[in-house]
Scaffold this motif. Structure first.
Motif, PDB file in Angstrom:
ATOM      1  N   GLU A  76      -3.111  -7.700  -1.935  1.00 19.34           N
ATOM      2  CA  GLU A  76      -3.758  -7.932  -0.635  1.00 19.34           C
ATOM      3  C   GLU A  76      -5.175  -8.441  -0.819  1.00 19.34           C
ATOM      4  O   GLU A  76      -5.617  -9.362  -0.108  1.00 19.34           O
ATOM      5  CB  GLU A  76      -3.745  -6.628   0.173  1.00 19.34           C
ATOM      6  CG  GLU A  76      -2.363  -6.193   0.628  1.00 19.34           C
ATOM      7  CD  GLU A  76      -2.368  -4.795   1.214  1.00 19.34           C
ATOM      8  OE1 GLU A  76      -1.406  -4.460   1.930  1.00 19.34           O
ATOM      9  OE2 GLU A  76      -3.332  -4.027   0.945  1.00 19.34           O
ATOM     10  N   THR A 131      -4.160  -3.106  -1.774  1.00 26.75           N
ATOM     11  CA  THR A 131      -3.601  -3.377  -3.097  1.00 26.75           C
ATOM     12  C   THR A 131      -4.283  -4.588  -3.735  1.00 26.75           C
ATOM     13  O   THR A 131      -4.992  -5.360  -3.068  1.00 26.75           O
ATOM     14  CB  THR A 131      -2.092  -3.646  -2.998  1.00 26.75           C
ATOM     15  OG1 THR A 131      -1.885  -4.855  -2.253  1.00 26.75           O
ATOM     16  CG2 THR A 131      -1.376  -2.491  -2.318  1.00 26.75           C
ATOM     17  N   ARG A 132      -4.035  -4.734  -5.023  1.00 26.01           N
ATOM     18  CA  ARG A 132      -4.569  -5.902  -5.739  1.00 26.01           C
ATOM     19  C   ARG A 132      -4.057  -7.199  -5.106  1.00 26.01           C
ATOM     20  O   ARG A 132      -4.803  -8.166  -4.950  1.00 26.01           O
ATOM     21  CB  ARG A 132      -4.160  -5.822  -7.210  1.00 26.01           C
ATOM     22  CG  ARG A 132      -4.663  -6.994  -8.051  1.00 26.01           C
ATOM     23  CD  ARG A 132      -4.045  -6.925  -9.447  1.00 26.01           C
ATOM     24  NE  ARG A 132      -4.458  -5.709 -10.133  1.00 26.01           N
ATOM     25  CZ  ARG A 132      -5.541  -5.609 -10.905  1.00 26.01           C
ATOM     26  NH1 ARG A 132      -6.314  -6.676 -11.077  1.00 26.01           N
ATOM     27  NH2 ARG A 132      -5.834  -4.480 -11.508  1.00 26.01           N
ATOM     28  N   ALA A 158      -8.062  -3.908  -7.068  1.00 24.49           N
ATOM     29  CA  ALA A 158      -7.891  -2.988  -5.936  1.00 24.49           C
ATOM     30  C   ALA A 158      -8.954  -1.899  -6.009  1.00 24.49           C
ATOM     31  O   ALA A 158      -9.335  -1.467  -7.103  1.00 24.49           O
ATOM     32  CB  ALA A 158      -6.498  -2.362  -5.966  1.00 24.49           C
ATOM     33  N   ASP A 215       0.487   3.248  -8.480  1.00 22.10           N
ATOM     34  CA  ASP A 215      -0.694   2.916  -9.275  1.00 22.10           C
ATOM     35  C   ASP A 215      -1.254   4.197  -9.892  1.00 22.10           C
ATOM     36  O   ASP A 215      -1.638   5.128  -9.180  1.00 22.10           O
ATOM     37  CB  ASP A 215      -1.735   2.254  -8.367  1.00 22.10           C
ATOM     38  CG  ASP A 215      -2.950   1.745  -9.138  1.00 22.10           C
ATOM     39  OD1 ASP A 215      -3.132   2.143 -10.306  1.00 22.10           O
ATOM     40  OD2 ASP A 215      -3.716   0.955  -8.559  1.00 22.10           O
ATOM     41  N   PRO A 245       2.154   6.796  -4.319  1.00 21.08           N
ATOM     42  CA  PRO A 245       1.522   5.680  -5.037  1.00 21.08           C
ATOM     43  C   PRO A 245       2.077   5.511  -6.444  1.00 21.08           C
ATOM     44  O   PRO A 245       2.261   6.485  -7.185  1.00 21.08           O
ATOM     45  CB  PRO A 245       0.046   6.086  -5.071  1.00 21.08           C
ATOM     46  CG  PRO A 245       0.040   7.567  -4.936  1.00 21.08           C
ATOM     47  CD  PRO A 245       1.209   7.896  -4.056  1.00 21.08           C
TER      48      PRO A 245
END
Length: 568
Positions: free
Chosen positions: A259, A256-257, A270, A227, A225
């Motif tokens: 999606e 995710t942000r 997210a 993030d 990841p």
């Protein structure tokens, strides 16, 4: 005549393994128990009937072989009881004739029931929307069943020979009956030592090493990841390799942000997922503190919802369950899970059942203790979740007397195992007009049950301060296995039955328990929405009632269900 004396007579009639001597097969057949053959065949036939989960022919063969062996053992016991009561017995010549007649009769019964096996299995497959099978492969099933029976018979004969070896030698020094009793004790001790001290210990040690290797293996389809808010990232307190196999997949597939924003059509955060693997720290207490520290590092307590998820044995957390609540609250959700074993749930339950409970209790105490010190108007809503063994440990983690003054908001427990004490007690105290597979508990203000169909909106019932929902399917053997099925019919088999349980399921002493035990092993192979495989749309419905999210119309909920179903 005592049992050891009868055992001595049986041992004396048991032929020694003279495999090269002519006529060994005839002597072996002549030594078989007629009541054992007849009762074993009836058990074999009953085992072909349907239960909760569709069976492959390989599993059916193993089940039928075990059932045949169990029936044969019971028949041998009844034969002993007959002899103990000093009732007349057949002579050797008549016994040989009876064995031949019984063998023919047993073959006819077995073939007749094997021919119906496919039809019975299709009665389950139809309910679960599976394609029907044309054949249950009766020949293959029968051969596997006979092989299992032969192995069980060999073990039984080996036990008799062990008893005979000890008892005959002891009779030179002590009275005959005392020698027989001592022989039984020695043979039992020897077999138990081999099973418990060698086979089980070696098997569990091997399984632990094997699954530990799987746990540390890095997966090519899971990316590290980027993030910093996710566990295993460069900024995380937990190394990527220390998350374990299921931890990396749990974190790596966090929505995710992008999606979330694409689904909602507007910028959406997210969700946060915190995971602590078994290798992240040495002790349970250290892993629990590490989970809290990671939650604090990521500002998880600033989210509106915090889910304390207890994983299954190997550390698996159901992605469908977590995505459902994450989408329902538009990403404003944090969750945390701590691994406690490398082994699958059933092995973990066998070898280290207390370890999962101790971990769940330590994690709950650490996080709940911090959460309750926060201002009530600023802290997130706290929910518990677990599937299968995770549901059991999650349910047992919180002591009612510790939380009654400041309770958490609710819990969603799916597929609760039959060993769950609270679940069993609630089911036993259900309202009389509600079935065991979908109980209604008191005024439904605290606990409610649901399955594939919506059952949580109960007319006249109002939720209290804490909302607990059990999501369970009537076809889930992990939930509805009962050791008591050995001698009585389970209550969930009474009418009306669950929508995914065939009406051709019948209760048979001993056999039904064996069927359910095999079903437990196959529960995860059921299609989505049946058995022990819980569907995302059912999680959406359950979490909606547990967490009461705002701003969802029925059309939007259906769109979310379709979206999550497509992600499987």
């Amino acid at each position: 005549m005592s049992f050891p004396d009868s055992l001595a007579r049986m041992a004396a009639r048991t032929p020694l393994p003279r495999w090269l001597a002519p006529g060994w097969a005839r002597r072996l057949a002549a030594s078989l128990s007629v009541p054992g053959l007849l009762l074993g065949t009836l058990f074999f036939a009953a085992s072909l009937s349907p239960s909760l989960i569709p069976r492959t022919w390989e599993m059916q063969g193993i089940l039928s072989g075990i059932s045949l062996s169990a029936g044969y053992l019971l028949g041998v016991f009844l034969h002993w009881l007959w002899a103990y009561l000093e009732l007349p017995e057949a002579g050797e010549r008549v016994h040989r004739i009876m064995v031949s007649v019984a063998a023919v009769l047993c073959a006819i019964i077995a073939v007749a029931f094997l021919m119906q096996a496919a039809q019975w299995q299709n009665s389950i497959r139809e309910l679960m929307e599976l394609d029907p099978v044309d054949s249950a492969h009766p020949f293959r099933t029968g051969m596997i069943g006979l092989a299992v029976f032969a192995a069980a018979l060999a073990v039984g004969r080996l036990f008799l020979l062990s008893f005979r070896f000890v008892a005959v030698r002891l009779r030179r020094f002590i009275p005959r009956r005392l020698a027989n009793v001592t022989g039984v004790i020695v043979a039992l001790s020897l077999f138990w030592a081999v099973i418990d001290g060698v086979l089980l210990e070696y098997g569990l040690r091997t399984a632990d090493r094997t699954f530990q290797q799987f746990d540390v293996r890095m997966e090519a389809d899971v990316e590290h990841p980027g993030d910093p808010l996710l566990s295993g990232s460069e900024a995380s307190l937990i190394g990527w390799e220390d998350l374990g196999q299921h931890g990396r997949r749990y974190v790596g597939f966090t929505p995710t942000r992008g999606e979330m924003s694409e689904f909602f059509g507007q910028p959406t955060p997210a969700p946060l997922r915190v995971y602590v693997g078994l290798n992240a720290a040495e002790t349970i207490e250290e892993r629990a503190r590490l989970a809290l520290d990671e939650l604090r590092r990521t500002d998880a307590f600033d989210r509106s919802v915090l889910v304390l998820a207890t994983p299954t044995g190997r550390g698996w957390v159901d992605r469908d369950a977590m995505q459902a609540v994450e989408y329902l609250h538009r990403g404003d959700v944090a969750s945390v899970a701590v691994q406690y074993s490398y082994l699958p749930s059933w092995l973990s339950l066998m070898s280290e059942s207390s370890y999962g409970l101790e971990t769940a209790q330590a994690v709950f105490a650490e996080i709940y203790g911090y959460w309750r010190e926060l201002p009530a108007e600023e802290r997130p809503e706290l929910y518990l979740h677990g599937l299968s063994l995770g549901a059991l440990n999650s349910e047992r983690a919180a002591d009612l007397y510790d939380i009654v003054g400041d309770p958490f908001s609710g819990a969603l427990w799916s597929g609760p195992p039959f060993r769950s004490e609270a679940w069993r007690e609630i089911t036993a105290q259900r309202e009389p007009d509600s079935p065991a597979w979908l109980p209604r508990f008191r005024d439904s203000s605290i606990v409610r049950f649901t399955n594939q169909d919506p059952h949580l909106e109960i007319p006249g019932a109002e939720w209290g301060a804490m909302r607990i929902v059990y999501l369970q399917y009537a076809s889930d053997p992990v939930t509805f296995f009962e050791p008591e099925a050995f001698y009585r019919q389970p209550e969930w088999m009474e009418e009306p039955r669950g929508p995914d349980v065939t009406d051709k399921l019948q209760w048979y002493p001993v056999v039904t328990m064996l069927q359910l035990a095999i079903d437990v092993a196959a529960a995860d192979d059921a299609p989505v929405g049946y058995g022990h495989v819980y569907a995302p749309e059912h999680y959406v419905y359950a979490w909606r009632h547990v967490t009461d999210p705002e701003g969802w119309s029925e059309d939007e909920l259906q769109r979310l269900k379709d979206h999550l179903r497509g992600d499987r």
